[in-house]
Design a protein around this motif. Structure first.
Motif, short mmCIF file in Angstrom:
data_model
loop_
_atom_site.label_atom_id
_atom_site.label_comp_id
_atom_site.label_asym_id
_atom_site.label_seq_id
_atom_site.Cartn_x
_atom_site.Cartn_y
_atom_site.Cartn_z
N GLY A 14 -50.28 -8.52 -24.12
CA GLY A 14 -49.12 -9.20 -23.95
C GLY A 14 -48.94 -10.36 -25.09
O GLY A 14 -47.52 -10.39 -24.75
N SER A 15 -49.66 -10.67 -25.94
CA SER A 15 -49.21 -11.34 -26.96
C SER A 15 -48.58 -11.07 -28.22
O SER A 15 -48.76 -9.79 -28.60
N ASN A 16 -47.05 -12.14 -28.81
CA ASN A 16 -47.24 -11.17 -29.99
C ASN A 16 -48.85 -11.27 -31.61
O ASN A 16 -48.19 -9.90 -32.12
N TRP A 17 -49.23 -12.19 -31.09
CA TRP A 17 -50.49 -11.59 -32.28
C TRP A 17 -51.33 -10.71 -32.26
O TRP A 17 -51.10 -10.04 -32.78
N TRP A 18 -50.61 -9.72 -30.59
CA TRP A 18 -51.35 -8.65 -30.93
C TRP A 18 -50.84 -7.46 -31.77
O TRP A 18 -51.24 -6.41 -31.52
N ARG A 19 -49.76 -7.60 -31.07
CA ARG A 19 -48.82 -6.80 -31.79
C ARG A 19 -49.07 -6.58 -33.59
O ARG A 19 -48.24 -5.06 -33.65
N ARG A 20 -49.90 -7.57 -34.20
CA ARG A 20 -50.16 -7.31 -35.33
C ARG A 20 -51.03 -6.43 -35.75
O ARG A 20 -51.76 -5.88 -35.19
N VAL A 21 -50.78 -5.27 -36.81
CA VAL A 21 -51.39 -4.42 -37.07
C VAL A 21 -52.72 -3.87 -37.64
O VAL A 21 -54.03 -3.75 -36.90
N HIS A 22 -53.32 -5.16 -37.93
CA HIS A 22 -53.79 -5.49 -38.73
C HIS A 22 -55.07 -6.19 -38.22
O HIS A 22 -56.19 -5.98 -37.79
N LEU A 23 -54.53 -6.60 -36.88
CA LEU A 23 -55.61 -7.42 -35.99
C LEU A 23 -56.07 -6.36 -34.96
O LEU A 23 -57.40 -6.17 -34.23
N ARG A 24 -55.47 -5.00 -34.97
CA ARG A 24 -56.17 -4.62 -33.69
C ARG A 24 -56.81 -3.90 -34.39
O ARG A 24 -57.45 -3.13 -33.77
N ALA A 25 -56.32 -3.49 -35.92
CA ALA A 25 -57.66 -2.59 -36.53
C ALA A 25 -58.84 -3.18 -36.72
O ALA A 25 -59.74 -2.92 -36.64
N ALA A 26 -59.09 -4.76 -36.98
CA ALA A 26 -59.91 -5.15 -37.08
C ALA A 26 -60.56 -5.84 -35.44
O ALA A 26 -62.13 -4.80 -35.38
N ILE A 27 -59.94 -5.63 -34.49
CA ILE A 27 -60.54 -5.63 -33.21
C ILE A 27 -61.17 -3.71 -32.53
O ILE A 27 -62.48 -3.68 -32.13
N ALA A 28 -60.51 -3.46 -32.93
CA ALA A 28 -60.77 -2.20 -33.33
C ALA A 28 -62.31 -1.76 -33.81
O ALA A 28 -63.40 -1.15 -33.47
N GLY A 29 -61.98 -1.22 -35.43
CA GLY A 29 -63.72 -1.91 -35.82
C GLY A 29 -64.79 -2.80 -35.36
O GLY A 29 -65.66 -2.18 -35.57
N VAL A 30 -64.42 -3.55 -34.57
CA VAL A 30 -65.82 -3.90 -34.12
C VAL A 30 -66.26 -3.79 -32.83
O VAL A 30 -67.31 -3.68 -33.12
#
Length: 159
Positions: A14-30
């Motif tokens: 629900g945060s703006n932090w999560w909307r950043r694509v690179h952070l989602r990609a990093a979390i998905a990669g982990v």
């Protein structure tokens, strides 16, 4: 404990932090890396544990082997001896290298985008500073020209 992770996950999404694509990609990669390590360990163990000369004989050893393999460390202490084990090893290697690369690229993209954003802000601040002081500098320059003009006129009158 699952409730804690559910709460954290809900807050992140629900945060703006999560909307950043690179952070989602990093979390998905982990997440993908973790699944590959756990599944690779579970799949290789039955293939290897009873084979002659096998070094991967328990789940903790299989997990350690999958971490070594996915990160390309490969100490040589654990290795598959069966054909099926080698196929699993190849999959763990390729997926591990790929997902670690995605995580690295995503984090690098995050750092670069933040630096770019900071540079744009700095540039905007410099432009605002220049604009706010440009009028004052122009006024001082006009005043200096007027003084020089008066001095030139006086010198012309004397000469």
């Amino acid at each position: 404990m699952p409730t804690f992770f559910t709460l954290v996950w809900g807050r992140l999404r629900g945060s703006n932090w999560w909307r950043r694509v690179h952070l989602r990609a990093a979390i998905a990669g982990v997440a993908v890396s973790t699944v590959v390590l756990l599944v690779g360990s579970a799949v290789i163990l039955p293939l290897e544990e009873n084979a002659p000369g096998a070094t991967i004989t328990s789940y903790p050893l299989a997990l350690w082997w999958s971490i070594e393999t996915a990160t390309t460390v490969g100490y040589g202490d654990l290795y598959p001896v069966t054909a099926g084990g080698r196929v699993v090893a190849a999959v763990v290697m390729v997926v591990g290298i790929t997902t670690f690369s995605v995580v690295t690229a995503a984090l690098a993209t995050g750092f670069v985008s933040r630096a770019t954003r900071d540079l744009h802000r700095l540039g905007a601040d410099v432009r605002r500073f220049e604009q706010s002081h440009a009028d004052g500098l122009a006024e001082q320059l006009r005043a200096m020209h007027e003084r020089f003009d008066r001095l030139e006129n006086r010198l012309d009158q004397r000469g």
